[in-house]
Write a protein that holds these residues in place. Structure first.
Motif, PDB file in Angstrom:
ATOM      1  N   LYS A  15      10.675 -10.427  -7.705  1.00 59.36           N
ATOM      2  CA  LYS A  15      10.476 -10.184  -9.132  1.00 59.36           C
ATOM      3  C   LYS A  15       9.327  -9.200  -9.308  1.00 59.36           C
ATOM      4  N   GLY A  16       9.427  -8.364 -10.369  1.00 61.26           N
ATOM      5  CA  GLY A  16       8.379  -7.398 -10.626  1.00 61.26           C
ATOM      6  C   GLY A  16       8.625  -6.073  -9.923  1.00 61.26           C
ATOM      7  N   GLU A  17       7.644  -5.192  -9.997  1.00 61.27           N
ATOM      8  CA  GLU A  17       7.767  -3.884  -9.357  1.00 61.27           C
ATOM      9  C   GLU A  17       6.465  -3.556  -8.631  1.00 61.27           C
ATOM     10  N   LEU A  18       6.511  -3.576  -7.310  1.00 63.95           N
ATOM     11  CA  LEU A  18       5.348  -3.284  -6.487  1.00 63.95           C
ATOM     12  C   LEU A  18       5.664  -2.106  -5.581  1.00 63.95           C
ATOM     13  N   SER A  19       4.918  -1.016  -5.748  1.00 62.71           N
ATOM     14  CA  SER A  19       5.041   0.146  -4.877  1.00 62.71           C
ATOM     15  C   SER A  19       3.861   0.158  -3.921  1.00 62.71           C
ATOM     16  N   VAL A  20       4.136   0.380  -2.659  1.00 65.20           N
ATOM     17  CA  VAL A  20       3.085   0.405  -1.652  1.00 65.20           C
ATOM     18  C   VAL A  20       3.196   1.700  -0.858  1.00 65.20           C
ATOM     19  N   ASP A  22       1.964   3.524   2.321  1.00 65.11           N
ATOM     20  CA  ASP A  22       1.360   3.066   3.579  1.00 65.11           C
ATOM     21  C   ASP A  22       0.424   4.123   4.166  1.00 65.11           C
ATOM     22  N   ALA A  23      -0.133   3.789   5.325  1.00 65.04           N
ATOM     23  CA  ALA A  23      -1.121   4.664   5.959  1.00 65.04           C
ATOM     24  C   ALA A  23      -0.532   6.011   6.375  1.00 65.04           C
ATOM     25  N   ALA A  24       0.795   6.063   6.542  1.00 67.76           N
ATOM     26  CA  ALA A  24       1.460   7.318   6.906  1.00 67.76           C
ATOM     27  C   ALA A  24       1.822   8.156   5.687  1.00 67.76           C
ATOM     28  N   GLY A  25       1.556   7.639   4.490  1.00 61.58           N
ATOM     29  CA  GLY A  25       1.849   8.373   3.268  1.00 61.58           C
ATOM     30  C   GLY A  25       3.218   8.109   2.684  1.00 61.58           C
ATOM     31  N   LYS A  26       3.980   7.177   3.265  1.00 59.31           N
ATOM     32  CA  LYS A  26       5.306   6.865   2.760  1.00 59.31           C
ATOM     33  C   LYS A  26       5.210   5.740   1.733  1.00 59.31           C
ATOM     34  N   THR A  27       5.941   5.864   0.628  1.00 49.71           N
ATOM     35  CA  THR A  27       5.917   4.869  -0.441  1.00 49.71           C
ATOM     36  C   THR A  27       7.137   3.970  -0.363  1.00 49.71           C
ATOM     37  N   HIS A  28       6.908   2.678  -0.392  1.00 47.75           N
ATOM     38  CA  HIS A  28       7.961   1.664  -0.368  1.00 47.75           C
ATOM     39  C   HIS A  28       7.920   0.916  -1.699  1.00 47.75           C
ATOM     40  N   VAL A  29       9.084   0.618  -2.260  1.00 45.33           N
ATOM     41  CA  VAL A  29       9.157  -0.071  -3.547  1.00 45.33           C
ATOM     42  C   VAL A  29       9.816  -1.429  -3.342  1.00 45.33           C
ATOM     43  N   PHE A  30       9.191  -2.467  -3.878  1.00 42.31           N
ATOM     44  CA  PHE A  30       9.677  -3.838  -3.736  1.00 42.31           C
ATOM     45  C   PHE A  30       9.851  -4.467  -5.123  1.00 42.31           C
ATOM     46  N   ILE A  70      -5.846   0.790  -5.856  1.00 39.18           N
ATOM     47  CA  ILE A  70      -4.773   0.501  -6.803  1.00 39.18           C
ATOM     48  C   ILE A  70      -4.606   1.715  -7.695  1.00 39.18           C
ATOM     49  N   GLU A  71      -3.499   2.431  -7.522  1.00 41.08           N
ATOM     50  CA  GLU A  71      -3.254   3.675  -8.243  1.00 41.08           C
ATOM     51  C   GLU A  71      -2.651   3.426  -9.619  1.00 41.08           C
ATOM     52  N   GLU A  72      -1.890   2.362  -9.765  1.00 36.07           N
ATOM     53  CA  GLU A  72      -1.281   2.017 -11.047  1.00 36.07           C
ATOM     54  C   GLU A  72      -1.377   0.509 -11.226  1.00 36.07           C
ATOM     55  N   GLY A  73      -1.714   0.088 -12.451  1.00 35.60           N
ATOM     56  CA  GLY A  73      -1.943  -1.334 -12.684  1.00 35.60           C
ATOM     57  C   GLY A  73      -3.369  -1.706 -12.319  1.00 35.60           C
ATOM     58  N   ASP A  74      -3.593  -2.984 -12.107  1.00 39.62           N
ATOM     59  CA  ASP A  74      -4.929  -3.442 -11.743  1.00 39.62           C
ATOM     60  C   ASP A  74      -4.810  -4.688 -10.855  1.00 39.62           C
ATOM     61  N   ILE A  75      -5.937  -5.241 -10.465  1.00 36.89           N
ATOM     62  CA  ILE A  75      -5.940  -6.391  -9.557  1.00 36.89           C
ATOM     63  C   ILE A  75      -5.210  -7.573 -10.180  1.00 36.89           C
ATOM     64  N   LEU A  76      -5.466  -7.815 -11.454  1.00 39.72           N
ATOM     65  CA  LEU A  76      -4.860  -8.970 -12.112  1.00 39.72           C
ATOM     66  C   LEU A  76      -3.335  -8.858 -12.131  1.00 39.72           C
TER      67      LEU A  76
END
Length: 419
Positions: A15-20, A22-30, A70-76
């Motif tokens: 549930k939700g939208e989390l983009s990560v 990684d250290a290699a510069g590739k973005t994964h979306v969950f 954290i590039e988008e959103g915040d810790i909470l």
């Protein structure tokens, strides 16, 4: 991305939208794309490995060190996604749960809070700069859960309401001897001395809190009625007509619950009243959060009610009232976080960027635990005799009205609640 971390995130974030990124510069979306999106960047492979193995500690630790941003959103918002998904399938994530399970057997060793160790623990947190705390606390420097009678009230008014609520439950009267265990910067003790002409002893293990509280008593010309001492509660002699403790029990440690309540019973007069205000958990006993224990409150522990009650029962004290404050602390922390963010640059000046990151994760993480996890606040009223207090709870509301309303004053003092 580290293969284990990717596997955990794929299973966890449904549930939700989390983009990560990684250290290699590739973005994964969950996730399923619902809710507010969060995008985090992990800068090092070491951080990826650490998060995969022990996310509870590694995420805040690596954020402090600048290895996560954290590039988008915040810790909470990030924690909201994590907790929402953990509630659904977290029990299936063996490695995520394993770290917490392994900490549980060691919690008593981590909470062996002798007098000397307690003072060291207090020094780590409460002897930080007074200026830091003034960046986000209310004007009275209340560093505990406020009481929001309505959602719209200011932090200052909610903290005044908290003090009224506690004083009402104490059924205070003029001239009484009052003990404040863990007095903070003195706000509650000074209010009791001022409004009830009581003789207040506030005790703390913090040099900074003692200094500020003593200065406040002198400035307000209350030194004859409110004094503050650096002393461990275990060394005190009674009796006291009233005992209050707000936000201190979290530092006692599970090994010392019997000592705390036995000593409270010895210190309390036969017709006395005690009010204990502490963070608690609505779930079964668990280990202290690894980040909080290591960086924020060493030796600290949040009890379940089931852990407190046996020690209370054996002490001879009688539980006369229990109130559970649920979302009040979440709202308090929301205010603290907003004020901290407004003054964040000053926090960096006082300490440094790493400290500011640690503190903002602490405040946001704490709000999340009260808003979406099992953290609550217990207010437990205790006496030695059944007949000490009125038969019904109406005296509490009546006392609060007197304390809040100037028409309740009598010769400069507030009317006694039980009259």
């Amino acid at each position: 991305m580290n293969w284990l971390l990717e596997k955990i995130l794929s299973r966890l974030v449904r549930k939700g939208e989390l983009s990560v990124t990684d250290a290699a510069g590739k973005t994964h979306v969950f996730g399923d794309g619902s809710g507010d999106p969060v995008h985090i960047v992990i800068h090092t492979k070491a951080a990826e490995r650490a998060i995969a193995i022990d996310p509870t500690l590694a995420v805040p630790e690596r954020y402090m060190d600048g290895e996560i941003d954290i590039e988008e959103g915040d810790i909470l918002t990030f924690l909201q996604i994590a907790y929402a998904n953990m509630d659904e399938i977290g029990s299936q994530l063996f490695l995520v749960r394993l770290g917490e399970a392994l900490r549980h057997p060691f919690r008593r060793l981590q909470q062996w809070n002798t007098a000397a160790r307690s003072k060291r623990n207090v020094h780590r947190h409460y002897d930080l700069s007074e200026e830091l705390y003034r960046l986000f606390l209310d004007e009275d420097m209340q560093y505990s859960c406020a009481y929001f009678e309505t959602p719209e009230v200011s932090l200052e008014e909610a903290q005044r309401a908290k003090k009224r609520h506690i004083m009402a439950k104490l059924a205070l009267g003029a001239g009484q001897k009052v003990l404040d265990i863990g007095c903070g910067w003195g706000g509650l003790g000074l209010d009791i001395a001022r409004q009830f002409d009581a003789h207040v002893l506030g005790v703390t293990l913090s040099e900074e809190q003692h200094r500020v509280a003593t200065q406040r008593a002198q400035k307000e010309k209350l030194s004859d009625r409110a004094r503050f001492e650096i002393v461990d509660y275990r060394s005190l002699k009674g009796p006291f007509d009233r005992i209050v403790s707000v936000g201190m029990f979290e530092h006692v440690g599970i090994n010392h619950y019997r000592t705390f309540f036995d000593q409270s019973a010895r210190l309390l007069a036969d017709d006395g009243v005690m009010l204990l205000h502490t963070i608690g958990r609505s779930a079964p006993p668990a280990a202290t959060n690894a980040f909080i224990r290591k960086y924020i409150f060493p030796g600290g522990y949040i009890p379940a009610l089931s852990e407190m009650m046996p020690a209370i029962e054996r002490s001879g004290l009688i539980v006369t009232d229990i109130e559970i404050l649920r979302l009040h602390y979440a709202e308090t922390l929301k205010h603290w976080q907003a004020r901290f963010q407004k003054n964040r640059a000053k926090a960096v000046e006082i300490y440094d960027e790493r400290f500011a990151r640690m503190w903002e994760f602490y405040l946001a993480g704490s709000e999340a635990s009260f808003r979406w996890q099992e953290m609550v606040v217990f207010q437990i009223q205790l006496t030695k005799k059944r007949e000490t207090l009125p038969l019904t709870r109406t005296y509490i509301g009546e006392a609060e009205k007197h304390l809040a309303d100037a028409t309740g004053k009598r010769t400069g003092k507030f009317k006694q609640a039980a009259e």
